[in-house]
Every structure is written in structure tokens, then in C-alpha cells.
Design a protein around this motif. Structure first.
Motif, PDB file in Angstrom:
ATOM      1  N   ALA A  83      36.152  14.986  40.249  1.00 12.88           N
ATOM      2  CA  ALA A  83      36.905  14.667  41.361  1.00 12.88           C
ATOM      3  C   ALA A  83      38.176  15.333  41.700  1.00 12.88           C
ATOM      4  CB  ALA A  83      37.399  13.103  41.354  1.00 12.88           C
ATOM      5  N   VAL A  84      39.323  15.392  42.448  1.00 12.70           N
ATOM      6  CA  VAL A  84      40.645  14.849  42.723  1.00 12.70           C
ATOM      7  C   VAL A  84      41.412  14.578  43.348  1.00 12.70           C
ATOM      8  CG1 VAL A  84      42.536  16.850  43.501  1.00 12.70           C
ATOM      9  CG2 VAL A  84      40.118  18.132  42.326  1.00 12.70           C
ATOM     10  N   TYR A  85      42.602  14.151  42.583  1.00 11.21           N
ATOM     11  CA  TYR A  85      43.586  13.022  43.451  1.00 11.21           C
ATOM     12  C   TYR A  85      45.064  14.285  43.603  1.00 11.21           C
ATOM     13  CZ  TYR A  85      47.383  10.356  44.501  1.00 11.21           C
ATOM     14  OH  TYR A  85      48.247   9.612  45.988  1.00 11.21           O
ATOM     15  N   THR A  95      51.799   9.058  49.170  1.00 13.58           N
ATOM     16  CA  THR A  95      50.657   9.059  49.748  1.00 13.58           C
ATOM     17  C   THR A  95      49.572  10.025  49.493  1.00 13.58           C
ATOM     18  OG1 THR A  95      52.050   8.377  51.440  1.00 13.58           O
ATOM     19  CG2 THR A  95      50.136   8.640  52.385  1.00 13.58           C
ATOM     20  N   GLY A  96      48.045   9.587  49.120  1.00 10.44           N
ATOM     21  CA  GLY A  96      47.358  10.373  49.423  1.00 10.44           C
ATOM     22  C   GLY A  96      46.126   9.808  48.934  1.00 10.44           C
ATOM     23  N   GLU A  97      45.441  10.970  48.464  1.00 10.69           N
ATOM     24  CA  GLU A  97      43.475  10.704  48.405  1.00 10.69           C
ATOM     25  C   GLU A  97      43.027  11.470  47.646  1.00 10.69           C
ATOM     26  OE1 GLU A  97      42.298  10.960  53.465  1.00 10.69           O
ATOM     27  OE2 GLU A  97      42.906  12.508  52.321  1.00 10.69           O
ATOM     28  N   LEU A  98      42.199  10.404  47.249  1.00 12.45           N
ATOM     29  CA  LEU A  98      40.826  10.930  46.268  1.00 12.45           C
ATOM     30  C   LEU A  98      39.649  11.423  46.015  1.00 12.45           C
ATOM     31  CD1 LEU A  98      40.606  10.719  43.007  1.00 12.45           C
ATOM     32  CD2 LEU A  98      38.804   8.457  43.241  1.00 12.45           C
ATOM     33  N   VAL A  99      39.691  12.799  45.990  1.00 14.10           N
ATOM     34  CA  VAL A  99      38.326  13.248  47.019  1.00 14.10           C
ATOM     35  C   VAL A  99      37.505  13.834  45.845  1.00 14.10           C
ATOM     36  CG1 VAL A  99      37.794  15.784  47.541  1.00 14.10           C
ATOM     37  CG2 VAL A  99      40.540  14.840  48.569  1.00 14.10           C
ATOM     38  N   GLN A 100      36.402  13.263  46.271  1.00 14.63           N
ATOM     39  CA  GLN A 100      35.138  13.261  45.458  1.00 14.63           C
ATOM     40  C   GLN A 100      33.152  13.391  46.414  1.00 14.63           C
ATOM     41  OE1 GLN A 100      34.162   8.858  42.685  1.00 14.63           O
ATOM     42  NE2 GLN A 100      34.180  11.103  41.002  1.00 14.63           N
ATOM     43  N   GLY A 101      33.848  14.233  46.717  1.00 12.63           N
ATOM     44  CA  GLY A 101      33.081  14.172  47.724  1.00 12.63           C
ATOM     45  C   GLY A 101      33.354  14.120  48.907  1.00 12.63           C
ATOM     46  N   GLN A 102      33.648  12.579  49.255  1.00 18.31           N
ATOM     47  CA  GLN A 102      34.335  11.943  50.481  1.00 18.31           C
ATOM     48  C   GLN A 102      35.815  11.880  50.022  1.00 18.31           C
ATOM     49  OE1 GLN A 102      33.577  12.775  53.480  1.00 18.31           O
ATOM     50  NE2 GLN A 102      32.008  13.604  53.150  1.00 18.31           N
TER      51      GLN A 102
END
Length: 475
Positions: A83-85, A95-102
Motif C-alpha cells: 500500500a501507499v499513503y 488530508t490523505g488516502e491509503l491506496v491499497q487496491g482501492q
């Protein structure tokens, strides 16, 4: 599976460029899990490094992959869970997202001096086992009196790896059947705390009350165990499980040894049973039986395929993911991520992908995903077929699958398990249990995001079935 569960986060890394603004402690909650996560970002000679705390899981000061900051965007790679944050700094908020497939929302706020980073504080309870002072209890959290003794153990695995664990031995006259609990993917401590539910703590307590000795342990490089988890493959983790099983077989209180493996642990169990005479039986909980390549393809495609998009875009995405996985599984490891991203781009070139981009599936995110999926574990797993070991197993097997599992789905895995275990000894069973998710919790949908809303670990009927089967095997 390990690379697809957002609650098993571990983060760290290095990079240069305007680091001072993000240096410090940052706290947030992963959406859909309720888990407080704390990033501790430091800087040395212009190079950033990050450690992570997940207090509710007893994970403190865990280090991982790469951290970069360009003055606006903070990026932290998470090789251990693919995953990537990525987040945007605005004052004292990221303000962010953890990307792990979705993508999954993970917004962070700066923790001020003197403020406790994270509401939950790990402490030791009277039995010397990890406890969490303020985390909400699952409905089935074990309670005193405890009709067993708990002993801390250390087991030497391969060079540089010492496995730490807890052995629970029932009170009364032994010897007892014994089991080693092997966790699913992702660096986990011995309680296998997933979304606030201590799966292995609950299971070990239940089995010990039924007269079964249990050894649960910290994965290598996690909590009290030594070694490097991030560099380990499934084969490496199987060596650790084998060392623990062979240790348990030396205990005078134990008359037979089995492995209870959940998810990836269900793939590790057969490897150990084939390699070691110490293993007398196997219990596989949602253990994959189809090739790893098929599992990952399904995980990365299921939400897009079910989104009702134009067939051209969906087809291009599926072909792109397939080509990406092909590139990751072959060739030079150093260039795997770049080749994987290029392979995906070639498949979707010329296709209107705007609908997927609206869902967050952009070329940047696919590139980040490819980078996260290029670690040794994933490259090994993409070429691994669990059925090969299952066919060689010569001990009884109880293989349980959950009907609403969205990680190791019933379709394909059950058929493969039945076929591979056709020659297994008497007592072998392959069973599908209704209305349960991947964690064997009662569920409405089976979705990963539902895990943290269910205040129960394994359903009692599941633990009953496991204990009854083990005890029925004994002479």
C-alpha cells in the motif's frame, strides 16, 4: 490476505526534500476500521524516516518502507501490506488516502507536545499477555478465571530469527493435544488483533478451556520476535512455523501437534506438514487452495468488475491488472514496479477510462500500487500454488471456508481443496460455513470494511467445530 488488509499497517522510510514541515507526530483513524494510527516522522541529514504505532494492536514503533515530501505532498510506501499513503499538508492537518487496491481515507493531525499520540495505551496484564487499556472489548474477550497456565516461550528459527510466543497449557492431567496458531498475512503479534478483535487470543482461550494446549506467536520482526518481516516470503514464514511446531512437539505436556492456520497461515500449514514429522493434523481456516496469482487478480478486480461500468473499460482494467501481475512475477526485481506500471498503461491505452478515474483508479495510483506489490513476498506469492503442498499432505485436515468471504472466496478455492485433498487420510473434511466473513465472524455482507463493526471474533460455532474435530482425532 496480508497485502489487502488496511488494519495491518506498518510504515517508515527515507527521502529528501523540504522535510521539516512534516517532522513530528501525526495521528489519525483509518476509515472503516476505527483503528487509531500514529506516524512518528523524523529527519536526519535531510532524509526522512517514519515509524508507526497502532496501539489497539499492540504495535509500537514499527518501521517500514520509504517516506518522501515535496513541500506539499507526503508519500509513505508500505511494502509490508502493498500500500501507499499519500496526503496533502495544510497547516497541522494532512488530508490523505491509503491506496491499497482501492483508496481508503486516512486524515492525520499533528500531535502537539505533551499530548498523548493515540487514545489507546498498551499495558501488561496479570498473566503477562498484551492488553489494551482503553480499546473497546469484543463481546467474546476472555475473562477470568482462566483454567490454564500461560508461559512465555522463545524458539530459535533460522539464523537471526527468534520467535516469541505464549504457550497456554490446560490445568489437569495431561498430556494434551496441542496446536500452533499461524496467522494470516501481514506482520501480526501473537493475539492476531484484526480491526479490534483479538482472534488468536480468543481462540487460544477457548481451545485451552476445551483441553487443548495452544502456542501462539509474534511473526518474525514483530513485537518480541526478531528478524525482518518485510523481506520474508511465505516460504520463510513457513520455516518459522515449522520451528515452533517442532518445539511444541518436545513438550512433555503435549501428546500430538497440529497447526491451525488462518488465511495465509492456511497455506503455510500444509508446507510445514509436508516438511516436518512433528505435525499430526491440520486445521485450515480460509486457507487459499488456488494459485496466488488468481487470488490477487480477484482481489484487485472484484470491486471494479462489480461497479457496472462499460465493458470496454472493465475489460481493459482486468487485462491491465493481469499484465501488471505478469510483470511483477518475472524479471529483475529492481525494475519490477516500473515494468508493471508500463504493462498496465499499455493495456488501457486508447480506452476511455474516465469512469474508473472517477472512482480513483488513476495512472498515478496504479503506479503506486505496482510499487507496493513489488516486494519479495508478493513476487513469491504470485508464483505459488498452495494445492501442490495440499496434495502431499499425509495427515488429517479440517479445511473450513466462509460462505461470505471476500478475500479467500469459496468459489474456486473449495473445489481446489477438495481435489487436492482427495488422497488425504480418514477424518479429512472440507466444509463451507454459511453467513460468515473471512474472519469467521457473523456478517451481513462479508466486506472488509465491516470487520471493525462486528464486536465478535470467531463465531462460537466455528471454535466448537475446530475443538470437536481435534479432540475426536485423539486416541
Amino acid at each position: 490476505m496480508r497485502r489487502l488488509l488496511i488494519f495491518l499497517l506498518v510504515l517508515c522510510g527515507s527521502a529528501a526534500a523540504q522535510p521539516a514541515a512534516v517532522v513530528g507526530d501525526w495521528s489519525g483513524t483509518v476509515e472503516g476500521t476505527g483503528l487509531t494510527t500514529v506516524f512518528h516522522i523524523t529527519e536526519t541529514d535531510g532524509v526522512l524516516s517514519t515509524t508507526l504505532d497502532v496501539p489497539a494492536q499492540g504495535a509500537m514503533g514499527v518501521s517500514t518502507g520509504e517516506t518522501t515530501f515535496d513541500g506539499t505532498t507526503l508519500t509513505i510506501t508500505v511494502p509490508a501490506v502493498n500500500a501507499v499513503y499519500r496526503g496533502t499538508l495544510e497547516g497541522d492537518v494532512i488530508t490523505g488516502e491509503l491506496v491499497q487496491g482501492q483508496p481508503t481515507t486516512l486524515n492525520l493531525r499533528r500531535v502537539s507536545d505533551g499530548e498523548t499520540a493515540g487514545a489507546d495505551v498498551a499495558e501488561e496484564n496479570v498473566r503477562g499477555e498484551a492488553a489494551v487499556a482503553t480499546a473497546p472489548l469484543a463481546l467474546d474477550e476472555p475473562k477470568a478465571p482462566f483454567p490454564y497456565q500461560a508461559e512465555e516461550v522463545r524458539v530459535q528459527s533460522v539464523e537471526g530469527v527468534t520467535i516469541a510466543g505464549t504457550l497456554t497449557i490446560p490445568h489437569g492431567a495431561g498430556p494434551f493435544p496441542g496446536v500452533v496458531l499461524v496467522s494470516g498475512s501481514g506482520a501480526q503479534a501473537r493475539d492476531s488483533d484484526v480491526a479490534g478483535n483479538k482472534l488468536f487470543y480468543v481462540l487460544s482461550d477457548y481451545l485451552a478451556r476445551r483441553g487443548i494446549a495452544v502456542l501462539r506467536y509474534d511473526d518474525r520482526g514483530t513485537a518480541a520476535s526478531t528478524g525482518d518481516y518485510g523481506a520474508a516470503t511465505t516460504a520463510d514464514l513457513a520455516l518459522d512455523a515449522q520451528a515452533v511446531a517442532e518445539y511444541l512437539a518436545t513438550r512433555s505436556e503435549v501428546e500430538s501437534v497440529g497447526i491451525v492456520g488462518h488465511s495465509e497461515g492456511g497455506a503455510i500449514g500444509p508446507i510445514v506438514a509436508v516438511a516436518s514429522e512433528a505435525v499430526d493434523f491440520l486445521v485450515l481456516l480460509a486457507g487459499p487452495a488456488i494459485p496466488g496469482r488468481e487470488v490477487i487478480q480477484y482481489q484487485l478486480s472484484k470491486d471494479i468488475v462489480g461497479a457496472g461500468l462499460a465493458p470496454e473499460a472493465t475489460g481493459a482494467y482486468e487485462r491491465g491488472i493481469a499484465s501488471m501481475l505478469d510483470a511483477l512475477a518475472s524479471g529483475d526485481a529492481e525494475t519490477a514496479a516500473d515494468r508493471a506500471a508500463a504493462a498496465y498503461a499499455a493495456e488501457v491505452d486508447g480506452v476511455d477510462m474516465s469512469a474508473l478515474q472517477a472512482l480513483g483508479v488513476t495512472s498515478e495510483r496504479v503506479g503506486a500500487l505496482a510499487s507496493g506489490l513489488s516486494d519479495p513476498w508478493m513476487r513469491y506469492y504470485l508464483g505459488y500454488d498452495p494445492a501442490l503442498a495440499l496434495r502431499e499432505v499425509s495427515v488429517p485436515v479440517l479445511a473450513l471456508f466462509a460462505a461470505r468471504d471476500q478475500q479467500v472466496r469459496v468459489r474456486g478455492n473449495v473445489e481446489a481443496a477438495v481435489d487436492a485433498l482427495a488422497g488425504a487420510p480418514e477424518g479429512t473434511e472440507v466444509v463451507v460455513l454459511p453467513n460468515l466473513n473471512h474472519l469467521f465472524q457473523p456478517t451481513q455482507t462479508g466486506a472488509v470494511t465491516e470487520y471493525s463493526t462486528i464486536r465478535q471474533s470467531y463465531a462460537p460455532a466455528v471454535m466448537d467445530r475446530v475443538a470437536d474435530w481435534i479432540l475426536d482425532l485423539q486416541p
